[in-house]
Design an enzyme around this catalytic site. Structure first.
Site, PDB file in Angstrom:
ATOM      1  N   LYS A  13       0.814  -1.233   0.000  1.00 53.39           N
ATOM      2  CA  LYS A  13       0.000   0.000   0.000  1.00 53.39           C
ATOM      3  C   LYS A  13       0.842   1.275   0.000  1.00 53.39           C
ATOM      4  O   LYS A  13       0.599   2.182  -0.779  1.00 53.39           O
ATOM      5  CB  LYS A  13      -0.885   0.067   1.249  1.00 53.39           C
ATOM      6  CG  LYS A  13      -2.121  -0.758   1.219  1.00 53.39           C
ATOM      7  CD  LYS A  13      -3.066  -0.399   2.357  1.00 53.39           C
ATOM      8  CE  LYS A  13      -2.448  -0.377   3.737  1.00 53.39           C
ATOM      9  NZ  LYS A  13      -1.997  -1.688   4.237  1.00 53.39           N
ATOM     10  N   ARG A  88      -9.110   1.832   9.226  1.00 50.86           N
ATOM     11  CA  ARG A  88      -8.732   0.460   9.528  1.00 50.86           C
ATOM     12  C   ARG A  88      -9.804  -0.261  10.331  1.00 50.86           C
ATOM     13  O   ARG A  88      -9.628  -1.438  10.673  1.00 50.86           O
ATOM     14  CB  ARG A  88      -7.443   0.448  10.324  1.00 50.86           C
ATOM     15  CG  ARG A  88      -6.194   0.233   9.480  1.00 50.86           C
ATOM     16  CD  ARG A  88      -5.038   0.180  10.446  1.00 50.86           C
ATOM     17  NE  ARG A  88      -3.853  -0.452   9.986  1.00 50.86           N
ATOM     18  CZ  ARG A  88      -2.840   0.200   9.400  1.00 50.86           C
ATOM     19  NH1 ARG A  88      -2.930   1.462   9.110  1.00 50.86           N
ATOM     20  NH2 ARG A  88      -1.757  -0.446   9.068  1.00 50.86           N
ATOM     21  N   ARG A 127      11.049  -9.494   4.891  1.00 49.80           N
ATOM     22  CA  ARG A 127      11.069  -8.035   4.856  1.00 49.80           C
ATOM     23  C   ARG A 127      12.203  -7.431   5.694  1.00 49.80           C
ATOM     24  O   ARG A 127      13.077  -6.779   5.135  1.00 49.80           O
ATOM     25  CB  ARG A 127       9.703  -7.488   5.323  1.00 49.80           C
ATOM     26  CG  ARG A 127       9.565  -6.019   5.066  1.00 49.80           C
ATOM     27  CD  ARG A 127       8.155  -5.675   4.648  1.00 49.80           C
ATOM     28  NE  ARG A 127       7.308  -5.359   5.768  1.00 49.80           N
ATOM     29  CZ  ARG A 127       6.134  -4.739   5.634  1.00 49.80           C
ATOM     30  NH1 ARG A 127       5.692  -4.388   4.439  1.00 49.80           N
ATOM     31  NH2 ARG A 127       5.396  -4.488   6.670  1.00 49.80           N
ATOM     32  N   ARG A 131      11.919  -2.565  11.698  1.00 52.01           N
ATOM     33  CA  ARG A 131      10.884  -1.916  12.503  1.00 52.01           C
ATOM     34  C   ARG A 131      10.354  -2.899  13.523  1.00 52.01           C
ATOM     35  O   ARG A 131      10.180  -4.078  13.226  1.00 52.01           O
ATOM     36  CB  ARG A 131       9.755  -1.451  11.591  1.00 52.01           C
ATOM     37  CG  ARG A 131       9.776   0.035  11.314  1.00 52.01           C
ATOM     38  CD  ARG A 131       8.888   0.351  10.143  1.00 52.01           C
ATOM     39  NE  ARG A 131       7.524  -0.135  10.324  1.00 52.01           N
ATOM     40  CZ  ARG A 131       6.607  -0.012   9.402  1.00 52.01           C
ATOM     41  NH1 ARG A 131       6.892   0.568   8.257  1.00 52.01           N
ATOM     42  NH2 ARG A 131       5.383  -0.449   9.623  1.00 52.01           N
ATOM     43  N   ARG A 142      -0.340  -8.211  13.433  1.00 50.52           N
ATOM     44  CA  ARG A 142      -0.896  -7.216  12.508  1.00 50.52           C
ATOM     45  C   ARG A 142      -1.813  -7.881  11.473  1.00 50.52           C
ATOM     46  O   ARG A 142      -2.833  -7.322  11.081  1.00 50.52           O
ATOM     47  CB  ARG A 142       0.228  -6.459  11.788  1.00 50.52           C
ATOM     48  CG  ARG A 142       0.943  -5.504  12.718  1.00 50.52           C
ATOM     49  CD  ARG A 142       1.470  -4.295  11.986  1.00 50.52           C
ATOM     50  NE  ARG A 142       2.525  -4.608  11.065  1.00 50.52           N
ATOM     51  CZ  ARG A 142       2.836  -3.854  10.019  1.00 50.52           C
ATOM     52  NH1 ARG A 142       2.141  -2.761   9.745  1.00 50.52           N
ATOM     53  NH2 ARG A 142       3.818  -4.199   9.235  1.00 50.52           N
TER      54      ARG A 142
HETATM   55  P1  AMP Z   1       1.133   1.363   8.739  1.00 49.03           P
HETATM   56  O1  AMP Z   1       2.411   2.072   8.436  1.00 49.03           O
HETATM   57  O2  AMP Z   1      -0.046   1.901   7.994  1.00 49.03           O
HETATM   58  O3  AMP Z   1       1.262  -0.140   8.616  1.00 49.03           O
HETATM   59  O4  AMP Z   1       0.815   1.657  10.287  1.00 49.03           O
HETATM   60  C1  AMP Z   1       1.706   1.250  11.306  1.00 49.03           C
HETATM   61  C2  AMP Z   1       0.959   1.106  12.620  1.00 49.03           C
HETATM   62  O5  AMP Z   1       0.369   2.351  12.997  1.00 49.03           O
HETATM   63  C3  AMP Z   1      -0.205   0.125  12.599  1.00 49.03           C
HETATM   64  O6  AMP Z   1       0.208  -1.203  12.784  1.00 49.03           O
HETATM   65  C4  AMP Z   1      -1.063   0.645  13.747  1.00 49.03           C
HETATM   66  O7  AMP Z   1      -0.509   0.284  14.997  1.00 49.03           O
HETATM   67  C5  AMP Z   1      -0.908   2.142  13.597  1.00 49.03           C
HETATM   68  N1  AMP Z   1      -1.948   2.717  12.716  1.00 49.03           N
HETATM   69  C6  AMP Z   1      -1.766   3.346  11.504  1.00 49.03           C
HETATM   70  N2  AMP Z   1      -2.943   3.739  10.989  1.00 49.03           N
HETATM   71  C7  AMP Z   1      -3.901   3.357  11.882  1.00 49.03           C
HETATM   72  C8  AMP Z   1      -5.306   3.449  11.922  1.00 49.03           C
HETATM   73  N3  AMP Z   1      -6.000   4.019  10.927  1.00 49.03           N
HETATM   74  N4  AMP Z   1      -5.941   2.940  13.009  1.00 49.03           N
HETATM   75  C9  AMP Z   1      -5.275   2.379  14.033  1.00 49.03           C
HETATM   76  N5  AMP Z   1      -3.954   2.239  14.049  1.00 49.03           N
HETATM   77  C10 AMP Z   1      -3.254   2.725  12.993  1.00 49.03           C
END
Ligand code: AMP
Length: 184
Positions: A13, A88, A127, A131, A142
């Site tokens: 994404k 989400r 990967r 992180r 996740r």
């Molecule tokens: P991402 O980079 O989009 O994978 O986001 C990394 C982490 O940030 C996720 O695993 C969540 O812990 C948190 N996060 C990002 N966006 C959201 C969201 N819309 N709702 C809840 N947690 C979020």
């Protein structure tokens, strides 16, 4: 134009959203990037979010809804936007609709980047970005969280007739082409 990009962790994404935003001169809003910047800055919000993020859990809805409302009301967000990582949960999707309606806007299209679970597990294993949330335990969490809390968001947009789907298991270039075709 406001597009939501949906898909499981590891679907690509973030990478695709960046390319799309550049190609179509859209603003790319990634809630994960916003949260990571807060963590880096050592802010109160960052400290609160970090425990959830490191475990692979979602940051609470009310926190995320506040963040997205604030970001969408900024002047640079008045044009075309691509949302990456939000919503989400169905609660977030509903709150997004409400926030957008006050701005006289709506989600024009939700695009689902489809990648099968075995392929995702393969990608996650290889990967190693270093992180915390890419460590095997958090990565698995996740994926679980995605299936339970985020997958229902697909049905939400499907029922509104706004869901499109792209095969995320093609080469990155073909995925981009298909996404561009969907965005129009
Ligand atoms: P991402 O980079 O989009 O994978 O986001 C990394 C982490 O940030 C996720 O695993 C969540 O812990 C948190 N996060 C990002 N966006 C959201 C969201 N819309 N709702 C809840 N947690 C979020």
């Amino acid at each position: 134009m406001l597009i939501v990009l949906l898909g499981p962790p590891g679907a690509g994404k973030g990478t695709q959203a960046k390319v799309l935003a550049k190609e179509r001169s859209m603003l790319h809003i990634a809630t994960g990037d916003i949260l990571r910047a807060e963590v880096q800055a050592g802010s109160e919000l960052g400290r609160k979010a970090r425990t959830f993020m490191d475990r692979g859990d979602l940051v609470p809805d009310e926190v995320m809804i506040g963040i997205i409302q604030q970001r969408l009301s900024m002047s640079d967000a008045s044009g075309s936007v691509i949302l990456d990582g939000f919503p989400r949960t169905v609660v977030q999707a509903e709150a997004l609709d409400r926030a957008l309606s006050t701005l006289d806007r709506r989600v024009d299209k939700a695009v689902f980047l489809r990648v099968s679970e075995p392929e995702l597990l393969k990608r996650i294993a290889g990967r190693g970005e270093g992180r915390a949330d890419d460590r095997p335990e958090a990565a698995k969490r996740r994926l679980d969280v995605y299936v339970r809390q985020t997958a229902p968001v697909l049905d939400y947009y499907r029922s509104l007739g706004r869901l499109a789907e792209v095969n995320g298991e093609q080469t990155p270039e073909r995925v981009t082409d298909d996404l561009l075709a969907q965005v129009g």
